[in-house]
Design an enzyme around this catalytic site. Structure first.
Site, PDB file in Angstrom:
ATOM      1  CG  ASP A 247      -1.772  -1.177   1.406  1.00 31.06           C
ATOM      2  OD1 ASP A 247      -1.279  -2.298   1.204  1.00 31.06           O
ATOM      3  OD2 ASP A 247      -2.949  -1.008   1.769  1.00 31.06           O
ATOM      4  CG  HIS A 249      -3.304   3.853   1.761  1.00 38.49           C
ATOM      5  ND1 HIS A 249      -4.610   3.932   1.329  1.00 38.49           N
ATOM      6  CD2 HIS A 249      -3.164   2.620   2.316  1.00 38.49           C
ATOM      7  CE1 HIS A 249      -5.241   2.800   1.610  1.00 38.49           C
ATOM      8  NE2 HIS A 249      -4.381   1.979   2.198  1.00 38.49           N
ATOM      9  CG  ASP A 276      -5.522  -0.243  -0.563  1.00 35.81           C
ATOM     10  OD1 ASP A 276      -6.364  -0.537  -1.420  1.00 35.81           O
ATOM     11  OD2 ASP A 276      -5.698  -0.447   0.656  1.00 35.81           O
ATOM     12  CG  ASP A 279      -9.155   6.383  -0.955  1.00 36.67           C
ATOM     13  OD1 ASP A 279      -9.497   7.489  -1.400  1.00 36.67           O
ATOM     14  OD2 ASP A 279      -9.785   5.337  -1.182  1.00 36.67           O
ATOM     15  NE  ARG A 280      -7.722   5.496   6.094  1.00 33.98           N
ATOM     16  CZ  ARG A 280      -8.407   5.545   7.221  1.00 33.98           C
ATOM     17  NH1 ARG A 280      -8.474   6.676   7.893  1.00 33.98           N
ATOM     18  NH2 ARG A 280      -9.012   4.493   7.694  1.00 33.98           N
ATOM     19  CG  ASN A 308      -9.374  -2.414   0.432  1.00 33.59           C
ATOM     20  OD1 ASN A 308      -8.149  -2.502   0.408  1.00 33.59           O
ATOM     21  ND2 ASN A 308     -10.021  -1.786   1.394  1.00 33.59           N
ATOM     22  CG  HIS A 309      -8.620   2.186   0.079  1.00 34.78           C
ATOM     23  ND1 HIS A 309      -9.235   3.294   0.619  1.00 34.78           N
ATOM     24  CD2 HIS A 309      -8.416   1.322   1.105  1.00 34.78           C
ATOM     25  CE1 HIS A 309      -9.375   3.122   1.920  1.00 34.78           C
ATOM     26  NE2 HIS A 309      -8.880   1.932   2.232  1.00 34.78           N
ATOM     27  CG  HIS A 357      -4.863  -4.929  -1.694  1.00 35.81           C
ATOM     28  ND1 HIS A 357      -3.816  -4.056  -1.482  1.00 35.81           N
ATOM     29  CD2 HIS A 357      -5.827  -4.585  -0.796  1.00 35.81           C
ATOM     30  CE1 HIS A 357      -4.131  -3.224  -0.512  1.00 35.81           C
ATOM     31  NE2 HIS A 357      -5.339  -3.529  -0.072  1.00 35.81           N
ATOM     32  NE  ARG A 405      -8.746  -5.785   6.350  1.00 36.46           N
ATOM     33  CZ  ARG A 405      -7.881  -4.779   6.397  1.00 36.46           C
ATOM     34  NH1 ARG A 405      -8.320  -3.539   6.337  1.00 36.46           N
ATOM     35  NH2 ARG A 405      -6.584  -4.995   6.505  1.00 36.46           N
ATOM     36  CG  HIS A 432      -6.047  -5.604   2.946  1.00 37.05           C
ATOM     37  ND1 HIS A 432      -6.761  -4.473   2.607  1.00 37.05           N
ATOM     38  CD2 HIS A 432      -6.958  -6.469   3.458  1.00 37.05           C
ATOM     39  CE1 HIS A 432      -8.036  -4.658   2.884  1.00 37.05           C
ATOM     40  NE2 HIS A 432      -8.184  -5.864   3.406  1.00 37.05           N
TER      41      HIS A 432
END
Length: 502
Positions: A247, A249, A276, A279-280, A308-309, A357, A405, A432
């Site tokens: 990730d 991010h 990923d 995001d964030r 997943n993002h 991922h 999750r 992840h």
């Protein structure tokens, strides 16, 4: 507060009285001891040591399982560690114990939002507003959530009536490049080494790529990805190095640091980034445009797996949607979605290492061919192979279990061993999850996690890592690194204010 109970489930006070009797059955000494443990947990929480906080909240609950705030506090800690399924369970348990515990409604709403279940979240906000109609904060959260629900309904209606791609609506030929633009430019509509070098430097200096070139990169990336299989096979020659990153991010300056430590991608220095990308972090646009440019420059030596993002719901929640709209246009958001839908879900290196991922499956019979056959051009479903590739996590105990999750599954060492045996593989690499060292080895060395965003969200204090292998023996080598400074733009800067809840 009785109106709140009646509004939600029509229940009487019988359950409340029953819980009170249970609490009264505990000795004063036990209750005091539980509160002391809870206070320790609160201290860890304030210091952003959320896993330790969870451990102590759990101890407090074991001593006094009838205290709603204990569950509410642990729910909040689970939210901070992205264990949204556990957060949802704890918030609901807190409400079972005390229907008047307002914070639990916020916690449950937050967990449901994180899982993209906005209508369920709206019900909890609505319940709070009915009881506290003059609470401005509660009203603001209700209004914001209601706006998201309306927006998603509108988008669903639009998408069902308009199947035309964004690409078909763009008029790139008449998109003017202003005279004062002095940034990177494609050469004959192609990404070159010079373009990538200039692009990285431009982004490092907080400047923008012109929207015309950004659109061209997205269009070309979509075209390329759409021709790939859902599972891509990679052949690493015997003496060649290959790098796998987890990730990112939106942490662009940490991405640059990876290239500083390990060299820029090239035909002689191939990479796989394992989802990923966005995001964030608040430099997600810079990350994804850089990675897509590298993919176009080195299509056979630079690989990307979907995380997943890379989905509409996550992007709307965690900032990428807002960032693209701020830096470019809402139309470009839609085009990013089209690109993300086509990014492969998994890779297989030298027929011996599967990289995805999330993780493995609830169905023990899944094969690599099953993955290849998955129709990925869509938003992630809530179950099945695609969902689990993006969302699942390993666990220590054997078997499978519902995910912490709330999406995907948790899979044990026996599940990993069976998957490897069925598919004649040596081990899997997945991402992840935040790890203190940036990586973690589980399941007797057969399941490896790599996470490449150090000091995740500027709070987690973790290292980032990447993995390198040689094509000959495929033995993984791990490199950990600290976060580097970045411009003063906080994570989640472009996310909705509502998501400050978690």
């Amino acid at each position: 507060m009785a109106a709140l109970e009646q509004n939600l489930d029509g229940s009487s006070n019988d359950l409340v009285n029953s819980n009170k009797n249970c609490i009264d059955s505990l000795s004063e000494e036990i209750r005091k001891q539980a509160d002391e443990v809870k206070d320790k947990a609160n201290t860890y929480f304030k210091n952003e040591q959320y896993n330790e906080a969870i451990n102590f909240y759990t101890q407090a609950i074991e001593l006094n399982p009838y205290n709603a705030p204990y569950y509410g506090n642990r729910s909040f800690a689970y939210l901070r560690t992205e264990c949204f399924g556990y957060a949802l369970e704890d918030a609901s348990k807190a409400l079972d114990l005390d229907r008047n515990y307002i914070k639990a409604y916020y916690r449950r709403a937050s967990a449901n939002m994180a899982l993209g279940k906005f209508k369920l979240a709206l019900k909890d906000f609505e319940a709070v507003v009915k009881v506290k109609p003059n609470d401005k904060d509660a009203r603001a959260k209700y209004n914001e959530c209601a706006k998201i629900v309306r927006m998603m309904a509108f988008q669903k209606a639009i998408s069902s009536s308009d199947s035309e791609s964004v690409v078909e609506k763009l008029d790139l030929e008449n998109m003017v490049i202003e005279d004062d633009y002095n940034g990177p430019a494609l050469e004959n509509n192609k990404v070159t080494e010079k373009f990538v070098t200039d692009l990285l430097d431009t982004f490092k200096n907080q400047k923008k790529l012109h929207r015309k070139f950004a659109y061209q990169i997205l269009i070309q990336a979509k075209e390329y990805f759409s021709k790939q299989l859902t599972l891509v096979d990679i052949d690493v020659p015997k003496d060649s190095k290959f790098t796998i990153c987890g990730d990112i991010h939106g942490q662009f300056y940490d991405l640059l640091n990876i290239f500083e430590l390990n060299g820029l991608p090239s035909k002689d220095n191939p990479y796989l980034f394992n989802g990923d990308f966005v995001d964030r972090g608040s430099f997600s646009v810079e990350c994804i445009l850089s990675l897509l440019s590298l993919k176009l420059l080195y299509p056979q030596h630079f690989y990307m797996s979907r995380g997943n993002h890379e989905s509409i719901t996550m992007n709307q929640m965690y900032g990428f949607d807002g960032e693209v709209k701020s830096k470019y246009t809402s139309q470009m958001c839609d085009l990013f979605t089209e690109v993300f839908n086509w990014i492969p879900l998994a890779h297989c290196i030298n027929k011996k290492i599967m990289v995805c991922h999330g993780g493995l499956f609830s169905d023990p019979a899944v094969t690599l061919d099953d993955i290849r056959k998955v129709d990925r051009n869509r938003q992630p479903p809530e179950s099945g192979i695609m969902c689990e590739l993006l969302w699942s996590d390993p666990q220590i105990v054997p078997g499978t279990a519902p995910s912490k999750r709330g999406v995907g599954v948790q899979f044990g060492p026996d599940v990993t061993e069976n998957f490897l045996r069925v598919n004649n593989l040596d081990y899997i690499i997945r991402s992840h999850e935040v790890k203190d060292a940036g990586y973690e080895i589980m399941h007797n060395g057969k399941c490896i996690t790599v996470f490449s965003a150090p000091n995740y969200c500027d709070t987690m204090k973790n290292k980032g890592a990447f993995i390198t292998i040689k094509g000959g023996d495929l033995t993984p080598k791990y490199t950990s690194y600290e976060a580097v400074p970045h411009p003063n733009v906080k994570p989640m800067a472009y996310a909705s204010s509502l998501f400050g809840l978690f």
